[in-house]
Scaffold this motif. Sequence first.
Motif, PDB file in Angstrom:
ATOM      1  N   MET A 128       4.928  -1.931  -3.316  1.00  0.00           N
ATOM      2  CA  MET A 128       4.648  -2.808  -2.001  1.00  0.00           C
ATOM      3  C   MET A 128       4.164  -4.247  -2.392  1.00  0.00           C
ATOM      4  O   MET A 128       4.508  -5.087  -1.818  1.00  0.00           O
ATOM      5  CB  MET A 128       3.735  -2.050  -1.137  1.00  0.00           C
ATOM      6  CG  MET A 128       3.924  -2.606   0.404  1.00  0.00           C
ATOM      7  SD  MET A 128       5.561  -2.744   1.161  1.00  0.00           S
ATOM      8  CE  MET A 128       5.535  -1.364   1.778  1.00  0.00           C
ATOM      9  N   ASP A 129       3.059  -4.069  -3.220  1.00  0.00           N
ATOM     10  CA  ASP A 129       2.412  -5.599  -3.405  1.00  0.00           C
ATOM     11  C   ASP A 129       3.393  -6.419  -4.321  1.00  0.00           C
ATOM     12  O   ASP A 129       3.513  -7.590  -3.891  1.00  0.00           O
ATOM     13  CB  ASP A 129       1.615  -5.323  -4.707  1.00  0.00           C
ATOM     14  CG  ASP A 129       0.157  -4.611  -4.095  1.00  0.00           C
ATOM     15  OD1 ASP A 129      -0.140  -4.645  -2.666  1.00  0.00           O
ATOM     16  OD2 ASP A 129      -1.146  -4.420  -4.536  1.00  0.00           O
ATOM     17  N   LYS A 181       6.391  -7.660  -1.819  1.00  0.00           N
ATOM     18  CA  LYS A 181       5.931  -8.416  -0.872  1.00  0.00           C
ATOM     19  C   LYS A 181       5.731  -9.878  -1.392  1.00  0.00           C
ATOM     20  O   LYS A 181       6.127 -10.692  -0.708  1.00  0.00           O
ATOM     21  CB  LYS A 181       4.452  -7.991  -0.491  1.00  0.00           C
ATOM     22  CG  LYS A 181       4.459  -7.139   0.744  1.00  0.00           C
ATOM     23  CD  LYS A 181       3.035  -6.919   1.315  1.00  0.00           C
ATOM     24  CE  LYS A 181       2.915  -5.933   2.565  1.00  0.00           C
ATOM     25  NZ  LYS A 181       1.920  -5.186   2.427  1.00  0.00           N
ATOM     26  N   LYS A 182       5.617  -9.860  -2.655  1.00  0.00           N
ATOM     27  CA  LYS A 182       5.372 -11.200  -3.358  1.00  0.00           C
ATOM     28  C   LYS A 182       6.832 -11.842  -3.684  1.00  0.00           C
ATOM     29  O   LYS A 182       6.958 -12.966  -4.134  1.00  0.00           O
ATOM     30  CB  LYS A 182       4.774 -11.146  -4.753  1.00  0.00           C
ATOM     31  CG  LYS A 182       3.223 -10.987  -4.618  1.00  0.00           C
ATOM     32  CD  LYS A 182       2.510 -11.084  -6.038  1.00  0.00           C
ATOM     33  CE  LYS A 182       1.076 -10.502  -5.788  1.00  0.00           C
ATOM     34  NZ  LYS A 182       0.835  -9.773  -7.059  1.00  0.00           N
ATOM     35  N   GLY A 224      12.268 -10.186  -1.052  1.00  0.00           N
ATOM     36  CA  GLY A 224      11.950  -8.678  -0.739  1.00  0.00           C
ATOM     37  C   GLY A 224      12.513  -7.779  -1.664  1.00  0.00           C
ATOM     38  O   GLY A 224      12.593  -6.735  -1.440  1.00  0.00           O
TER      39      GLY A 224
END
Length: 221
Positions: free
Chosen positions: A100-101, A104-105, A109
């Motif tokens: 997820m980290d 998100k960056k 996506g």
Amino acid sequence: MAAKAAAEKQIPAPKKDTPTFSPSKVTVLFVLGGPGAGKGTQCANLVRDYNFTHLSAGDLLRAEQDRPDSEFGNLIKEYIKDGKIVPMEVTVQLLENAMMDAVKKDKDGKGKFLIDGFPRKMDQALKFEESVCPSKFVLFFDCPEEVMQKRLLERGKTSGRADDNEESIKKRFKVFEETSMPVVDYFDKQGRVVKIVATKSPAEVYKETRGKLEERLGKNF
Ligand code: C5P
Ligand code: MG
């Protein structure tokens, strides 16, 4: 067993109908092989040349073990020293958080992951593909125990790892044979294993790895 029950109670598996990540946006390759087969070494090469995000389940567990506020520190320590598989709730959650980290960056996506040392047990495989993300296939580094043992004992001189010693290595080999090989076989029956001979030098193993991945994914994976 009490520790396992406690872990399962503390992190109830959330019920979900669809995985968190869609394979149309997120590519997952599982990287398996016995301890000392060279998974980490080859993943580092692939990160350099193909821009993957490398997530090692063992590294994530060791980081969680050392995190001062972790409620799982002692449990993880115990499991790792004995070469046992940490209850999947813990590992799957650590992987999902790390994915997820990264996603998100990314401005679109998207994500491209090498998930190293996972799934080591059938329940982890099923749970991850059902609730986190279906994988494309398994990259399997095949290596005889004598070769792996030699590498691990050598690594143990400097790794500082509590499980790179003769006694733990023996236990890790047994768990790999009995618990993790069935996972490789499960994916193999579905035609989802790319097998690499991992006995030779890192450079030679990498050459085969690239070749087989390009065969499977095209030149620009
Ligand atoms: O992959 P690595 O050798 O770093 O794993 C070290 C240990 O971490 C394993 O022997 C096991 O105790 C734990 N582990 C786990 N589940 C995984 C990966 C690692 O319990 N999927
Ligand atoms: Mg490793």
